[in-house]
Design an enzyme around this catalytic site. Structure first.
Site, short mmCIF file in Angstrom:
data_model
loop_
_atom_site.label_atom_id
_atom_site.label_comp_id
_atom_site.label_asym_id
_atom_site.label_seq_id
_atom_site.Cartn_x
_atom_site.Cartn_y
_atom_site.Cartn_z
N GLU A 87 -6.41 7.28 -5.16
CA GLU A 87 -5.94 6.23 -6.06
C GLU A 87 -6.76 6.20 -7.34
OE1 GLU A 87 -7.27 2.15 -5.39
OE2 GLU A 87 -8.02 2.81 -3.43
N LYS A 99 -2.68 -2.41 -13.86
CA LYS A 99 -2.80 -2.20 -12.43
C LYS A 99 -1.39 -2.05 -11.88
CE LYS A 99 -5.09 -4.18 -8.35
NZ LYS A 99 -5.87 -5.35 -7.85
N VAL A 133 -3.12 1.12 -3.86
CA VAL A 133 -2.85 1.80 -2.60
C VAL A 133 -1.35 1.97 -2.40
CG1 VAL A 133 -2.96 1.53 -0.09
CG2 VAL A 133 -4.99 1.12 -1.47
N ASP A 141 0.49 -15.21 -0.13
CA ASP A 141 -0.14 -14.11 -0.85
C ASP A 141 -0.41 -12.96 0.10
OD1 ASP A 141 -1.42 -12.55 -2.69
OD2 ASP A 141 -2.92 -14.04 -3.27
N ALA A 200 1.34 -5.88 -1.49
CA ALA A 200 2.48 -4.98 -1.37
C ALA A 200 2.12 -3.70 -0.63
CB ALA A 200 3.02 -4.64 -2.77
N ASP A 201 0.81 -3.46 -0.41
CA ASP A 201 0.41 -2.29 0.37
C ASP A 201 1.14 -2.27 1.71
OD1 ASP A 201 -1.39 -1.92 -1.68
OD2 ASP A 201 -3.19 -2.27 -0.47
N LYS A 222 -9.81 -4.79 3.28
CA LYS A 222 -10.97 -5.42 2.63
C LYS A 222 -11.35 -6.69 3.39
CE LYS A 222 -10.00 -3.48 -1.93
NZ LYS A 222 -8.80 -2.68 -1.56
#
Length: 315
Positions: free
Chosen positions: A26, A87, A107, A139, A142-143, A160
């Site tokens: 990435e 981004k 990602v 929230d 979208a990964d 994370k």
């Protein structure tokens, strides 16, 4: 899988022509994930680690609206030093192309573009996922939904640790995304070795991961990704008490400053960097280098002409 207008870097074009193993990387880690000037140095180290372990690096990004699989060194330097780099998740790719933007792929976008380019292995640090208090904010990265429809192996250190790890694993299950631990039945916790949750599957060698890729391709059962959690050794993790204290303070600051959406992850990672006096950055770099090395070994094992080369993972 949607179609993307892709230009390939010369080194990736040669690798595709010669049937050599390729690992996707990435670019948000370059433009948004690491501070300058560390970002450029680490980006180069990641690519070299892939090469040292028997594969060709393909860092993915956008320059002037053109989606590139296999950025050249000067292009990586451009993304590392420029302000205002967009981004780009999957939803942003068409907008970035139409406006001729310079952009770094997340990602989700990297996975989708890599799969469209025929690349089967992607190395990153940690996945996005379900954010804390998502039951009220909705929230979620979208990964997760992208990986549900993208046939790629994502080598990562879990999600994370600033996220809701348990809820993320539940969403991955619901979305049909396979999850396995590399050498462990515990899901890694990004900065820390153990994320606090079990996984159902354990794979112990690059060859086993390559066999999983082949079985998925042969059986045609499911088009989703395999998330391979590669934990840091205990001796290399961030001190767990320091981690928990820093996270609690960061979450308090998020609420205080009203940070939300895409800004949450970079805000918290920056907080970790400053509050741990750079210790979290050192751990983050160790994570991505280890994952890049393992991803390269998997890609080599999954490429028949290169499966017997015997590259070793640095300790």
């Amino acid at each position: 899988m949607g179609r993307f207008a892709i230009r390939y870097g010369d080194h990736v074009t040669r690798a595709r022509r010669d049937g050599r193993p390729v690992v996707a990387l990435e670019s948000t880690i370059i433009s948004h994930g690491l501070p300058r000037p560390d970002n450029l140095r680490v980006a180069r180290e990641i690519e070299q680690t892939v090469r040292d372990n028997g594969a060709v690096p393909a860092t993915i990004g956008m320059l002037g609206g053109e989606l590139i699989v296999g950025l050249e060194d000067a292009q990586i330097e451009q993304l590392a030093g420029a302000d205002g780099v967009a981004k780009l998740s999957v939803r942003d790719l068409a907008l970035g192309a139409a406006t001729r933007a310079d952009g770094a792929t997340t990602v989700a976008a990297t996975s989708a573009v890599a799969a469209a380019a025929g690349i089967k292995v992607f190395a990153t640090g940690g996945l996005g996922g379900v954010h804390r208090e998502a039951n009220t904010t909705f929230d979620e990265s979208a990964d997760l939904t992208t990986l549900s429809r993208t046939p790629i192996v994502v080598v990562c250190a879990g999600v994370k640790s600033i996220l809701d790890v348990g809820a993320t694993l539940e969403r991955l299950e619901t979305l049909g995304v396979a999850v396995a631990g590399y050498g462990t039945r515990r899901f890694p916790g990004f900065f820390v070795t153990d994320g606090g949750f079990d996984v159902d599957w354990q794979l112990d060698t690059p060859e086993q991961v390559a066999a999983t890729i082949a079985a998925r391709d042969d059986h045609g059962a499911g088009a989703g990704a395999l998330v391979l959690g590669n934990p840091l050794p205990v001796g290399e993790q961030l001190d767990t008490e320091l981690h928990d204290r820093t996270l609690a303070e960061g979450l308090r600051l998020l609420s205080q400053h009203g940070v939300s959406g895409k800004a949450v992850t970079p805000f918290l990672l920056s907080h970790f960097h400053s509050s741990t006096e750079g210790k979290s950055l050192e751990v983050n770099v160790r994570i991505i280098l280890r994952n890049a090395a393992l991803a390269a070994r998997i890609a080599a094992a999954a490429t028949p002409a290169h499966a017997s080369l015997g590259f070793s993972l640095p300790q």
